[in-house]
Design a protein around this motif. Structure first.
Motif, short mmCIF file in Angstrom:
data_model
loop_
_atom_site.label_atom_id
_atom_site.label_comp_id
_atom_site.label_asym_id
_atom_site.label_seq_id
_atom_site.Cartn_x
_atom_site.Cartn_y
_atom_site.Cartn_z
N PRO A 5 15.52 47.77 -2.33
CA PRO A 5 15.05 46.67 -3.13
C PRO A 5 13.75 46.41 -3.16
CG PRO A 5 16.92 45.90 -1.82
CD PRO A 5 16.43 47.17 -1.30
N LYS A 6 12.96 45.83 -4.34
CA LYS A 6 11.55 45.88 -4.29
C LYS A 6 11.25 44.90 -3.17
CE LYS A 6 7.64 46.58 -6.94
NZ LYS A 6 7.10 47.88 -7.13
N SER A 7 11.88 44.02 -2.91
CA SER A 7 11.71 42.93 -1.76
C SER A 7 11.45 43.71 -0.48
CB SER A 7 12.47 41.75 -1.97
OG SER A 7 13.67 42.27 -1.75
N GLN A 8 11.98 44.71 -0.34
CA GLN A 8 11.99 45.08 1.19
C GLN A 8 11.23 46.45 1.32
OE1 GLN A 8 16.06 46.18 2.23
NE2 GLN A 8 17.05 44.26 1.43
N ILE A 9 10.14 46.64 0.32
CA ILE A 9 9.22 47.70 0.67
C ILE A 9 7.85 47.20 0.32
CG2 ILE A 9 10.84 49.60 -0.01
CD1 ILE A 9 9.40 49.60 -2.71
N LYS A 10 6.69 47.89 1.00
CA LYS A 10 5.61 47.38 0.89
C LYS A 10 4.69 48.78 0.22
CE LYS A 10 1.33 45.48 3.17
NZ LYS A 10 0.76 44.93 4.32
N GLU A 11 4.43 48.45 -0.86
CA GLU A 11 3.73 49.92 -1.29
C GLU A 11 2.14 49.80 -1.51
OE1 GLU A 11 5.13 49.42 -5.37
OE2 GLU A 11 6.95 50.07 -4.98
N ASN A 12 1.69 50.94 -1.83
CA ASN A 12 0.17 51.28 -1.94
C ASN A 12 -0.71 51.10 -0.79
OD1 ASN A 12 -1.72 52.02 -3.75
ND2 ASN A 12 -2.39 49.88 -4.39
N GLN A 13 -0.06 51.55 0.38
CA GLN A 13 -0.96 51.45 1.70
C GLN A 13 -1.79 52.66 1.77
OE1 GLN A 13 1.22 49.01 4.74
NE2 GLN A 13 3.01 49.71 3.40
N TYR A 14 -2.73 52.85 2.66
CA TYR A 14 -3.54 53.87 3.01
C TYR A 14 -3.92 54.22 4.33
CZ TYR A 14 -6.85 57.62 1.71
OH TYR A 14 -7.66 58.63 1.83
N THR A 15 -3.72 55.49 4.81
CA THR A 15 -4.23 55.89 6.11
C THR A 15 -5.19 56.85 6.01
OG1 THR A 15 -3.55 56.58 8.24
CG2 THR A 15 -2.32 57.33 6.33
N ASN A 16 -6.47 56.63 6.97
CA ASN A 16 -7.37 57.59 6.98
C ASN A 16 -7.04 58.84 7.94
OD1 ASN A 16 -9.31 56.38 5.36
ND2 ASN A 16 -10.13 55.16 6.58
N GLY A 17 -5.78 58.93 8.39
CA GLY A 17 -5.37 60.05 9.45
C GLY A 17 -5.45 59.72 10.63
N ASN A 28 -0.64 66.18 11.01
CA ASN A 28 -1.24 64.91 10.58
C ASN A 28 -1.12 64.40 9.05
OD1 ASN A 28 -3.18 62.60 11.38
ND2 ASN A 28 -4.42 63.81 10.06
N TYR A 29 -1.10 63.12 8.99
CA TYR A 29 -0.90 62.85 7.43
C TYR A 29 -1.96 61.81 7.12
CZ TYR A 29 0.72 60.66 3.21
OH TYR A 29 0.68 60.49 1.91
N LEU A 30 -2.59 62.14 6.07
CA LEU A 30 -3.77 61.11 5.47
C LEU A 30 -3.48 61.01 3.96
CD1 LEU A 30 -7.57 61.79 5.79
CD2 LEU A 30 -6.62 61.65 3.69
N GLY A 31 -3.39 59.79 3.59
CA GLY A 31 -3.13 59.33 2.20
C GLY A 31 -2.52 58.23 2.05
N TYR A 32 -1.97 58.11 0.78
CA TYR A 32 -1.15 56.61 0.69
C TYR A 32 0.19 56.73 1.21
CZ TYR A 32 -4.82 55.30 -2.88
OH TYR A 32 -5.87 54.82 -3.35
N TYR A 33 0.87 55.58 1.54
CA TYR A 33 1.99 55.73 2.05
C TYR A 33 2.82 54.23 1.62
CZ TYR A 33 0.55 52.99 5.87
OH TYR A 33 -0.02 51.81 6.73
N TRP A 34 3.90 54.02 1.80
CA TRP A 34 4.79 53.01 1.50
C TRP A 34 5.67 52.84 2.68
CZ3 TRP A 34 9.93 53.26 0.48
CH2 TRP A 34 10.42 54.62 0.02
N SER A 35 6.26 51.66 2.94
CA SER A 35 6.92 51.17 4.04
C SER A 35 8.11 50.30 3.68
CB SER A 35 6.18 50.65 5.19
OG SER A 35 5.40 49.41 4.75
#
Length: 208
Positions: A5-17, A28-35
């Motif tokens: 459900p939309k209420s249980q996710i956090k979108e449009n986050q970013y990591t520099n690696g 190693n992952y670099l880029g956008y992610y959601w949790s």
């Protein structure tokens, strides 16, 4: 993939690696992610951003078994300790960042003498991620975020510009500014933008 459900996710986050690795390849992952609320992490801005790969925090990777040559496991570190979600590095005592991009600087826009003659001026704002948080900024600051200047945290904010009328019939100025803001909110997907102004759509009005 499991539906969340939309209420249980956090979108449009970013990591520099240096913070996450791809589970399937341990790269190693670099880029956008959601949790998710369960503490799971996936690649992409949203669940609809395909293909989606599961990633995990580097600190949670099981230690490698000792090889015959007893080669130690070397933990990779980035050139800069600025990480958008930096809990991992803080846990390791790396709280001082090198060349960290800064947050937007708030500025209250005011019309100049030339703007008063023109009867309008431009106002500039940024919105933080998926939050209903807007900050008014200067034109120079707006250009930094629009141009993705590395000195600012442009990954976390959406810049926008509006034309603000200040001269003419007060009711027309009020309704005109309100309409511009409402259209900008819909066109640029900025929910909460209209509410941010608290019905002060005739602010800076100077008369006819």
């Amino acid at each position: 993939m499991t539906y969340y459900p939309k209420s249980q996710i956090k979108e449009n986050q970013y990591t520099n690696g240096g913070e996450f690795v791809i589970v399937s390849s341990q790269e190693n992952y670099l880029g956008y992610y959601w949790s998710t609320s369960k503490g799971e992490f996936f690649t992409g801005k949203t669940p609809n951003d395909k293909p989606t790969q599961k990633i995990q925090i580097a600190s949670k990777i099981p230690a490698l078994e000792k090889t015959k040559t007893k080669t130690p496991t070397i933990e990779p570190f980035p050139d800069t300790y600025f990480i958008v979600d930096d809990a991992y590095y803080q846990s390791k005592g790396l709280s001082k960042y090198k060349d960290a991009p800064r947050l937007p600087v708030q500025t209250l826009s005011k019309p100049t003498d030339q703007d008063i003659q023109n009867g309008f001026f431009n106002r500039y704002f940024v919105r933080k991620g998926n939050e209903f948080k807007f900050i008014e900024i200067s034109k120079d600051e707006y250009n930094k975020f629009k141009d993705k200047d590395t000195s600012v945290q442009w990954q976390l904010y959406t810049p926008t510009r509006i034309k603000w009328d200040i001269q003419g019939d007060r009711e027309q100025v009020y309704n005109g500014n309100k309409t511009v803001i409402s259209l900008t909110e819909q066109r640029e997907n900025l929910p909460g933008f209209t509410l941010f102004f608290r019905k002060q759509f005739d602010k800076f009005w100077i008369g006819k």
